[in-house]
Scaffold this active site. Structure first.
Site, PDB file in Angstrom:
ATOM      1  N   ASP A 148       0.830  -1.207   0.000  1.00  0.00           N
ATOM      2  CA  ASP A 148       0.000   0.000   0.000  1.00  0.00           C
ATOM      3  C   ASP A 148       0.866   1.259   0.000  1.00  0.00           C
ATOM      4  O   ASP A 148       2.102   1.181  -0.010  1.00  0.00           O
ATOM      5  CB  ASP A 148      -0.906  -0.068   1.244  1.00  0.00           C
ATOM      6  CG  ASP A 148      -2.304   0.442   0.955  1.00  0.00           C
ATOM      7  OD1 ASP A 148      -2.443   1.316   0.080  1.00  0.00           O
ATOM      8  OD2 ASP A 148      -3.248  -0.012   1.623  1.00  0.00           O
ATOM      9  N   ASP A 203     -10.311   3.024  -3.298  1.00  0.00           N
ATOM     10  CA  ASP A 203     -10.979   1.772  -2.898  1.00  0.00           C
ATOM     11  C   ASP A 203     -12.394   1.588  -3.454  1.00  0.00           C
ATOM     12  O   ASP A 203     -13.188   2.529  -3.510  1.00  0.00           O
ATOM     13  CB  ASP A 203     -11.077   1.707  -1.372  1.00  0.00           C
ATOM     14  CG  ASP A 203      -9.710   1.572  -0.726  1.00  0.00           C
ATOM     15  OD1 ASP A 203      -8.698   1.697  -1.437  1.00  0.00           O
ATOM     16  OD2 ASP A 203      -9.657   1.343   0.487  1.00  0.00           O
TER      17      ASP A 203
END
Ligand code: GLA
Length: 396
Positions: A148, A203
């Protein structure tokens, strides 16, 4: 002098030896499961084991899903030597034992970390510990790493992912490297050299068309963002429009079906995000549809491009091996809508390489498993709200 030249040469060659990713690991889009979309931080080793069991028992592993990926919230600190410390309350057996369990079910094990100082859930990140972490993951038997980009400060994305790529390569265990900087620095232009898949958006969440203040959005919103970047993916380097939300409650059955269909049209990684232990039969039927999976996994590795966008109807075309192509007619609206496909073959296949126009094509309806005539006639009909018609065209 000679010695210095030899030393410099050795250093340069040595450094280059590790400046690469593992090739041949994701020649088709990776398929598996990840804990985040459904479980968030409520995750532990029992759940992961049960999910691995369910992956096998449901037949999903036979359908091609192979990775069991543990996302954020497994790590709680670093020890005095800098090694990452696993949360011993939720993962008392440790990561090696968990990886061994997943492997014993014939599956592969994936883990999550972050290029910044902390993960998005404020657990310890990998910044400054890349080589040590990569070595640790290799010892544990990790097969897939999602990396990430939270709390990255002024760090450059390319440099960060390059460091971790080199660290993984140096550790010597082939690990699929999944880059997750949410499309923020146009990874489709550079991340193919660093990893095997790279997120192209912020997301996903379990709705078709919605947007939260956090930026999370529905699959149709994400689909829209894939339109300009469809040319960038291919064997070994995949655009990743995020993990699937199929089966996660916020979607109607038709929205689940269309979400899965469009991800297959995009050649997206198929990383499931639902609770595999408790799935409705209709959800399982979607996820293990072998004809859909074959379209996603077509070895040519081409994404579909959007051929037509009408007010409510989209038509997408995707080149397949064997002089075939897939066409998806998607009703983006919530209401029933008419569609018409006029089979302008030249226009619909204009980006297809090595493709031979063989006149009229047989039309196969993939979801209904039935013939629908040929491209000699226009195809007209109606589609329910958020439904999709998926066709494969083959020469007569
Ligand atoms: C980011 C990623 C998500 C998930 C969470 C975990 O938001 O984009 O996919 O991994 O972090 O904290």
């Amino acid at each position: 002098m000679k010695k210095i030249v030899v030393l410099i040469l050795a250093l340069v060659l040595g450094a280059n030896l590790y400046a690469q990713k593992f090739e041949g690991l994701a020649l088709t889009p990776p398929m598996g499961w990840n804990s985040w979309n459904y479980f968030r931080d409520k995750i532990n080793e029992d759940v992961i084991k049960q999910i691995a069991d369910a992956m096998v028992a449901t037949g999903l592993s036979d359908a091609g899903y192979e990775y069991i990926n543990l996302d954020d919230c497994w790590q709680i600190g670093r020890d005095e030597k800098g090694y990452i410390v696993v949360d011993s309350i939720n993962f008392p057996s440790g990561m090696k034992a968990l990886a061994d369990y997943v492997h014993s079910r014939g599956l592969k094990f994936g883990l999550y970390s972050c290029a910044g100082e902390m993960t998005c859930m404020k657990r310890p990140g990998g910044r400054g510990y890349e080589f040590q972490d990569a070595w640790t993951y290799a010892q544990w038997g990790v097969d897939y790493l999602k990396y990430d980009f939270c709390f990255h400060g002024t760090q450059d994305s390319r440099a960060s992912y390059k460091t971790m790529r080199d660290a993984l390569y140096r550790a010597g265990r082939p690990i699929v490297f999944s880059i997750c900087e949410w499309g923020s620095t146009e990874p489709w232009l550079w991340a193919g050299e660093m990893g095997h898949l790279y997120r192209t958006t912020i997301d996903i969440m379990d709705c078709a068309d919605c947007r939260l203040s956090t930026g999370a959005r529905g699959w149709m919103n994400i689909l829209e963002e894939q339109v300009p970047i469809w040319t960038y993916n291919g064997p070994g380097h995949w655009n990743d429009p995020d993990m699937l939300e199929v089966g996660n409650g916020g979607l109607s059955m038709l929205e689940n079906k269309s979400h899965f269909t469009m991800w297959c049209m995009l050649s997206a990684p198929l990383i499931l995000g639902n609770d595999l232990r408790a799935m409705e039969t209709d959800i399982l039927k979607i996820l293990e549809n072998e004809d859909l999976i074959a379209i996603d996994q077509d070895p040519m590795g081409k994404s579909a491009f959007r051929y037509i966008k009408d007010e409510d109807i989209d038509i997408w075309c995707k080149q397949l091996t064997g002089n075939r192509w897939a066409v998806a007619i998607l009703n983006r609206s919530e209401y029933e809508r008419p569609y018409k496909c006029e089979w302008n073959i030249r226009a619909m296949t204009r980006y297809f390489e090595d493709w031979e126009n063989k006149g009229d094509y047989k039309i196969w309806n993939v979801w209904d498993k039935k013939k629908m005539g040929t491209t000699a006639d226009d195809l007209e009909g109606t589609l329910s709200g958020r439904d999709v018609l998926l066709l494969v065209l083959e020469s007569n």
